[in-house]
Design a protein around this motif. Structure first.
Motif: not given
Lengths: 486, 189
Positions: A169-191
């Protein structure tokens, strides 16, 4: 070497786009996932049958009270370690070629340790009483025995599971932040939820790097600790064939060996099915092949030491077990193991074999078969040739047993990995980008290469010009010439 | 109550470092950056080297070791289970449990320390450019006061792609999220 060896261009935006593409499931994906889901249901159904009918459905007898469940448990613990080696140990040593592949390794660690825990619960026979092995007053206020290796085991595995999940999880946090800005819907909420407000500030990066390094420093010794504790489950007994001081390092190396082999299989499959050829190249297979070869040689040495010390000690009890393994009813398994884990991997001396996906996946699969057999020929012959001849027993596994403990967990791993790669970034976006920081000097070398008519520049970040045409891939040899690449 | 602030976007790490050096030389201190990757050169330029996560880790590991030893020791004293003449408090197995707990608590405190020191989790809006999650480096100058024009000029002189003026809540909390990143006409020239 100059920067002009090999093509090596990372367009930062393109990395984000490529990872987002891997998250989109196709119809074929759902069909395969559904198939694996059915197989997992079948595996769990058979386990339910076994837990209700009893051990009579397995090949267990009065002498052989452990069947394939304990070898399966050791095998899956071992798989977890290969992931840790690639993600944590290579991070500490700043080995850059791990960057595009380590996310699979970490996911493998998490899922393998969960599957090992599941097999341990199955092994209990009455899994609803699992809390008896935890440090918790269970009956009349009495605590479990803290001198029991089973308690050390449950604590070590619990620690490893918690640590592996947090590390992933720790190593994935920056990537989740990047994906949050590029996705929509439930994925955006999850990220958005999982990224926890990550903005990539200098403070966040600094503390993330510190925390990740410290976590790696904790996780790495856990490789030795967990495998050693698992081996002590057997070593602290006085059963001939199990009471051996070499088992702790033997288990550690066996674990790393099978884990690396499984990472190779996953990486090749990801390369093929997620379209990550530009990021996972022959260079990575070459390095993984070298690691596998090194592990093969160390494992072979330890295997020979174990054989030699059993023979040289001259104990008649140990000799019985040794003969059962190498010349008795278990000999076909033992020599198949030697062929798959000692002889075939020698092909990896050739670089041509190491960079070939086909050869690598076959060797890796055979290594995993061998490592499964290894656990079986450690445990079962020792139980089948105990101190007294009247306790000698034969063992033939049943179909149900093989399905539940040997094949079923692989279906579960496949299903979990398939879900993981479509839910989370399977490529570490920020660490792939870190392979080549965007600097003007890189762009200048790219321009110079174009002017000189060289195949391509080895510049990093494409910059405003948005250079394209990555043919060499991330971590390709040319990449290592840059000052950021070690 | 809001304060004027400036956010500048850069294509290259070198330019970002250069702009940071110039801004600091000009007396601007309340600087933060956002980037798609971690950068040691930016840390050096900002003169921010302190890493306190290790203190949380050490505290967690020591606490875990203590817990891992005392739990079995106290339980064994309260509920003795004599086994083969072994002492009630057996050092070898209890030391092993202490090591396991030191690692577990050390990891948990490390994660906790990271979240606390990084100001996470936070779901408030704050000056942020989504492009920094992809391929841009950003410098956020939180308290520019009446020297906004000077700060903007310094950023532009270091090849900033865009420079924007934003309002942020005093002292440093968000008032106006900046996520569209449309460059001002002024910044283009």
């Amino acid at each position: 070497m100059s920067d002009f060896h090999g093509v090596y261009v990372i367009d930062y935006s393109e990395v984000n786009q490529d990872v987002v593409k891997t998250l989109k499931p196709s119809g074929r994906y759902f069909a395969v996932l559904f198939l694996f889901g059915l197989l997992v249901l079948g595996f769990l159904g058979l386990y339910y049958l076994m837990s209700t009918v009893g051990l009579g459905l397995t090949g267990a007898s009065s002498g052989i009270f452990w069947v394939t469940d304990i070898p399966a448990f050791i095998f899956w613990i071992g798989l977890a370690h290969g992931g840790t080696l690639l993600s944590a140990l290579l991070y500490i040593s700043r080995t850059k070629w791990r960057n595009p592949i380590y996310r699979y390794a970490e996911a493998l660690t998490v899922f393998s340790i969960l599957i090992a825990g599941l097999i341990l619960l199955m092994h209990l026979g009455r899994p609803w009483r699992f809390f008896f092995i935890l440090p918790y007053p269970v009956s009349a206020g009495a605590w479990p025995s803290f001198r029991s290796p089973l308690l050390w085991d449950s604590l070590a595995i619990g620690t490893y599971a918690v640590g592996s999940i947090l590390f992933l999880y720790l190593g994935m946090i920056p990537d989740l932040g990047a994906l949050r800005d590029r996705t929509t819907g439930w994925r955006r909420g999850l990220y958005k939820f999982l990224a926890a407000g990550w903005r990539g500030s200098d403070t966040q990066w600094r503390h993330l790097n510190s925390a990740y390094l410290l976590m790696a420093c904790f996780i790495t010794p856990l490789i030795a600790l967990v495998s050693s504790v698992v081996s002590w489950d057997f070593v602290v007994s006085l059963v001939p064939g199990l009471h051996s001081t070499v088992y702790a390092p033997y288990f550690v190396i066996g674990a790393l060996y099978s884990g690396i082999a499984m990472v190779i299989i996953l990486v090749i499959l990801a390369r093929r099915f997620l379209g990550l050829d530009n990021y996972i190249t022959g260079h990575h297979l070459d390095k993984l092949g070298q690691l596998l070869l090194a592990m093969s040689l160390i494992w072979t040495y330890l295997n020979a030491v174990e054989l030699w010390s059993s023979w040289y000690a001259g104990s008649s009890f140990d000799t019985q077990v040794l003969l059962a393994r190498i010349a008795g009813p278990f000999a076909p398994l033992y020599w198949a193991m030697t062929l798959f884990a000692t002889i075939f991997p020698l092909l990896l001396i050739s670089r041509r074999a190491r960079v070939s996906s086909g050869v690598m996946i076959v060797i890796a699969a055979l290594v995993n078969v061998a490592m499964w057999i290894e656990r079986l020929v450690i445990i079962i012959p020792a139980l089948a040739r105990s101190h007294l001849p009247n306790a000698f027993a034969d063992y033939v596994p049943t179909i149900i047993e093989i399905t539940v403990f040997v094949i079923g967990p692989f279906f579960l791993l496949a299903a979990l990995m398939m879900i993981f790669v479509k839910l989370f970034p399977s490529l570490s976006i920020h660490e792939v980008k870190e392979l080549r920081l965007p600097r003007r000097s890189n762009q200048v070398s790219q321009a110079l290469a174009s002017l000189m008519g060289m195949p391509a520049a080895s510049a990093g970040h494409a910059g405003p010009a948005k250079a394209r045409g990555n043919q060499g891939g991330v971590g390709a040899p040319g990449a290592q010439d840059n000052e950021d690449i070690s | 109550m809001t304060n004027p602030a400036v956010i500048g976007l850069f294509d290259f790490e070198d330019d970002t470092v250069e702009a940071l050096a110039k801004l600091r030389d000009a007396g601007f201190d309340d600087l933060t950056t956002q980037s798609p990757v971690s950068s040691e050169r930016i840390d050096i330029a900002l003169d921010k080297k302190h890493r306190y996560v290790g203190r949380f880790t050490l505290a967690g590991a020591l606490l875990g070791a203590l817990f891992g030893f005392l739990l079995p020791a106290i339980a064994s004293v309260l509920y003795p289970q004599p086994q083969g003449g072994m002492p009630v408090i057996s050092l070898p197995p209890y030391a092993l449990i202490a090591v396991e707990m030191a690692i577990l608590f050390g990891m948990l405190f490390t994660i906790g320390g990271f979240f606390i020191l990084s100001g996470l989790p936070t779901f408030r809006s704050a000056p942020y450019s989504i492009e920094t999650g992809e391929d841009k480096f950003a410098i956020v100058l939180a308290e520019a006061d009446d020297r906004i024009l000077e700060a903007k000029n310094i950023m532009r002189s270091s090849s900033a792609v865009t420079v924007e003026e934003i309002e942020i809540e005093a002292p440093a909390k968000a008032a106006k999220p900046d996520t569209d990143n449309k460059p001002e006409e002024e910044a283009q020239t």
